[in-house]
Structure formats: structure tokens, C-alpha cells
Design a protein around this motif. Structure first.
Motif, PDB file in Angstrom:
ATOM      1  N   UNK A 101       1.911   9.683  50.024  1.00 20.02           N
ATOM      2  CA  UNK A 101       3.259  10.084  49.626  1.00 20.02           C
ATOM      3  C   UNK A 101       4.264   9.943  50.763  1.00 20.02           C
ATOM      4  N   UNK A 102       4.236   8.762  51.371  1.00 21.03           N
ATOM      5  CA  UNK A 102       5.201   8.384  52.402  1.00 21.03           C
ATOM      6  C   UNK A 102       5.767   7.021  52.017  1.00 21.03           C
ATOM      7  N   UNK A 118      -6.867   5.894  56.111  1.00 22.78           N
ATOM      8  CA  UNK A 118      -6.770   5.636  54.680  1.00 22.78           C
ATOM      9  C   UNK A 118      -5.322   5.877  54.287  1.00 22.78           C
ATOM     10  N   UNK A 119      -4.619   4.813  53.926  1.00 22.55           N
ATOM     11  CA  UNK A 119      -3.209   4.886  53.523  1.00 22.55           C
ATOM     12  C   UNK A 119      -3.136   4.498  52.057  1.00 22.55           C
ATOM     13  N   UNK A 120      -2.583   5.383  51.221  1.00 22.11           N
ATOM     14  CA  UNK A 120      -2.609   5.150  49.763  1.00 22.11           C
ATOM     15  C   UNK A 120      -1.536   5.990  49.092  1.00 22.11           C
ATOM     16  N   UNK A 121      -1.274   5.691  47.819  1.00 23.25           N
ATOM     17  CA  UNK A 121      -0.376   6.483  46.977  1.00 23.25           C
ATOM     18  C   UNK A 121       0.960   6.738  47.664  1.00 23.25           C
ATOM     19  N   UNK A 122       1.625   5.649  48.052  1.00 23.86           N
ATOM     20  CA  UNK A 122       2.932   5.794  48.701  1.00 23.86           C
ATOM     21  C   UNK A 122       3.938   6.417  47.738  1.00 23.86           C
ATOM     22  N   UNK A 129      11.272  -0.344  50.415  1.00 23.31           N
ATOM     23  CA  UNK A 129      10.547  -1.567  50.783  1.00 23.31           C
ATOM     24  C   UNK A 129       9.389  -1.125  51.660  1.00 23.31           C
ATOM     25  N   UNK A 130       8.311  -0.721  51.012  1.00 24.38           N
ATOM     26  CA  UNK A 130       7.229  -0.030  51.697  1.00 24.38           C
ATOM     27  C   UNK A 130       6.360  -0.965  52.533  1.00 24.38           C
ATOM     28  N   UNK A 131       5.651  -0.361  53.469  1.00 26.20           N
ATOM     29  CA  UNK A 131       4.521  -1.017  54.122  1.00 26.20           C
ATOM     30  C   UNK A 131       3.488   0.055  54.466  1.00 26.20           C
ATOM     31  N   UNK A 132       2.233  -0.370  54.543  1.00 30.40           N
ATOM     32  CA  UNK A 132       1.183   0.574  54.864  1.00 30.40           C
ATOM     33  C   UNK A 132       1.083   0.826  56.359  1.00 30.40           C
ATOM     34  N   UNK A 133       0.781  -0.237  57.117  1.00 28.63           N
ATOM     35  CA  UNK A 133       0.681  -0.174  58.573  1.00 28.63           C
ATOM     36  C   UNK A 133       1.540  -1.305  59.122  1.00 28.63           C
ATOM     37  N   UNK A 134       2.368  -1.017  60.123  1.00 32.17           N
ATOM     38  CA  UNK A 134       3.357  -2.029  60.509  1.00 32.17           C
ATOM     39  C   UNK A 134       3.638  -2.082  61.999  1.00 32.17           C
ATOM     40  N   UNK A 151      -2.119  -0.228  48.088  1.00 38.18           N
ATOM     41  CA  UNK A 151      -0.747   0.021  47.661  1.00 38.18           C
ATOM     42  C   UNK A 151      -0.608  -0.338  46.186  1.00 38.18           C
ATOM     43  N   UNK A 152      -0.541   0.693  45.352  1.00 37.72           N
ATOM     44  CA  UNK A 152      -0.448   0.477  43.913  1.00 37.72           C
ATOM     45  C   UNK A 152       0.985   0.407  43.410  1.00 37.72           C
ATOM     46  N   UNK A 153       1.962   0.740  44.258  1.00 38.91           N
ATOM     47  CA  UNK A 153       3.344   0.865  43.819  1.00 38.91           C
ATOM     48  C   UNK A 153       4.057  -0.485  43.806  1.00 38.91           C
ATOM     49  N   UNK A 154       5.108  -0.558  42.989  1.00 40.92           N
ATOM     50  CA  UNK A 154       6.031  -1.683  43.076  1.00 40.92           C
ATOM     51  C   UNK A 154       6.953  -1.473  44.283  1.00 40.92           C
TER      52      UNK A 154
END
Length: 250
Positions: A101-102, A118-122, A129-134, A151-154
Motif C-alpha cells: 500500500x505504497x 516482498x513488495x506487493x499490493x501497491x 506511475x508506480x514502481x516496485x524497486x527503483x 504489481x497487480x495494479x494498473x
């Protein structure tokens, strides 16, 4: 407790629950085995190194085995899970955290290790304009190793992103990660104001999954984008997670 600012060099913060942001402003601080819940903030854990005149010298921070997320209302989230705020932290270790939730999971810019997270459910808001690890360019030595980023989100860019936004991308190794979702699953540094990158970006031994992909891809459009390997060994050993077939193009 509420917002926590750490100013003691070598401090160890363990097994606490914080309902607010943690700000690390001292060197060699450890935050471990804790639950940090914060919504509507720039970063759940903010590592501030690079402005020593203001007392912001957070080199050597270790952020390990924590739960980092926002558990607020449906329209709430944090902007980042862990962030190297001024892009200058040295020896930063971000290991074994569960982040959700970030808008962006982990941002590390200069030097350090991001491993086993573990990065999930943003948390998505319109225009995100998300990213997991950057990383956004100019690294001296950054390793993204053995993370799971789903990353399941649009509205997302990629599970793992290397851009040339602030300087030419360089010196980033991406290895042994499991990724799925995004527009692509990995961006390799050849985009941004300072592209093309100056090289030494390595994408080695990762697993790409179709679980959140589209049309047979890991992401919406493909697997790896904006990547020009310096030599053949910089892109090797990557495979589909579902059946271990080698990724095409290697």
C-alpha cells in the motif's frame, strides 16, 4: 508511538510498532523486526543522508525484516516504503521487508543492497506511475537481489526500474529477483533526461512471471525495456518462472 526520528549514531530500533513515519538522521542506525504503519506521507522510512550541515548523515542504515505499509482508508497510501531521500546514502541495506500500500516500494540511489524484500499490493491513486524497486541514475554500487515484486495494479511502470532521470544510469546489478506486472517488468536505464546510460547495468538470473502480465508477457508490453547491455554477460540467465524456459533475446 507516533512519528519517530532517530538522531543517535549506531542506534538500534527493534521490535517496535510505530504509527507514523520513521526518519533516520544518523549514521549506522538499525531498524529491525518492527511494524511501521504510515499513510499520506512521503516515505514510511526516510533515510536522510547527504546534508550533513543540517545533521542529515544517515550512511550505513540497515532496514531489516520489518512490516512497512499503510492500513488506512481505501484512498490512503504512503508515497514510498523506504527512500534514500537526498540520493546520497552510502552503505544502505534494505533487507527482508514486507512492503504494501505504497506508491513506490524502495528507492535507493547511490550505494547499497536491496535484498529479499516482498513488495506487493501497491496503493493506486489516479495519475500514479508506480514502481516496485527503483534507482534514478548515477549509482556508485547498487544491488537489487532476490526480491519478489508483484504489481497487480494498473498505472505502474515496472517492478524494477532503473532510469537516467538525475544522472546517467550506471553500476546497478539486478539479480535473482522474481517479478511480474507493470508496463514492462524491468527498465534498464536507457530512459530519462540523461539517457543513454553510462553502462554497467546487469540483469542476471532473474525469474519473470506472467501472473500479472498480459498477452503472454511479464508486463503489459513485454519483459525488459530501455536496456542496452555493455556486453553479453550483462543480460544472462533470466527465465520464465512458470516453466524455467530461458527469456528470449539473450
Amino acid at each position: 508511538m507516533g512519528r519517530l526520528r532517530v538522531t543517535g549514531p549506531g542506534a538500534k530500533i527493534e521490535a517496535v510498532e510505530v504509527r507514523g513515519q520513521v526518519v533516520i538522521d544518523a549514521p549506522n542506525v538499525t531498524l529491525r523486526d518492527s511494524k511501521i504503519l504510515a499513510c499520506d506521507t512521503d516515505s514510511i522510512v526516510a533515510v536522510r543522508a547527504g546534508r550533513p550541515a543540517d545533521g542529515y548523515d544517515a550512511d550505513g542504515a540497515r532496514i531489516e525484516n520489518n512490516l512497512l505499509g499503510c492500513d488506512g482508508a481505501a484512498d490512503q497510501r504512503a508515497s514510498r516504503g523506504v527512500s534514500d531521500v537526498y540520493g546520497s546514502a552510502r552503505g544502505l541495506i534494505v533487507r527482508g521487508n514486507n512492503i504494501w500500500n505504497v506508491s513506490n516500494g524502495i528507492t535507493i540511489e547511490r550505494e547499497g543492497l536491496v535484498q529479499g524484500n516482498f513488495v506487493r499490493d501497491l496503493g493506486h491513486k489516479a495519475g500514479d506511475h508506480h514502481s516496485g524497486i527503483s534507482n534514478h541514475g548515477g549509482a556508485t554500487d547498487v544491488i537489487f537481489d532476490h526480491n519478489t515484486v508483484l504489481l497487480s495494479q494498473e498505472g505502474v511502470s515496472a517492478p524494477i526500474v532503473v532510469y537516467s532521470d538525475f544522472a546517467p544510469a550506471r553500476n546497478v546489478t539486478i539479480t535473482r529477483n522474481l517479478v511480474s506486472g507493470g508496463s514492462y517488468c524491468v527498465y534498464g536505464g536507457e530512459s530519462g533526461a540523461f539517457a543513454p546510460s553510462s553502462g554497467h547495468i546487469r540483469i542476471i538470473g532473474n525469474r519473470f512471471s506472467k501472473i500479472y502480465g498480459h498477452n503472454g508477457h511479464c508486463g503489459i508490453y513485454g519483459q525488459i525495456a530501455t536496456f542496452a547491455p555493455t556486453n553479453r554477460s550483462d543480460l544472462s540467465g533470466n527465465a520464465w518462472d512458470e516453466d524455467l524456459r530461458p527469456l528470449s533475446g539473450e
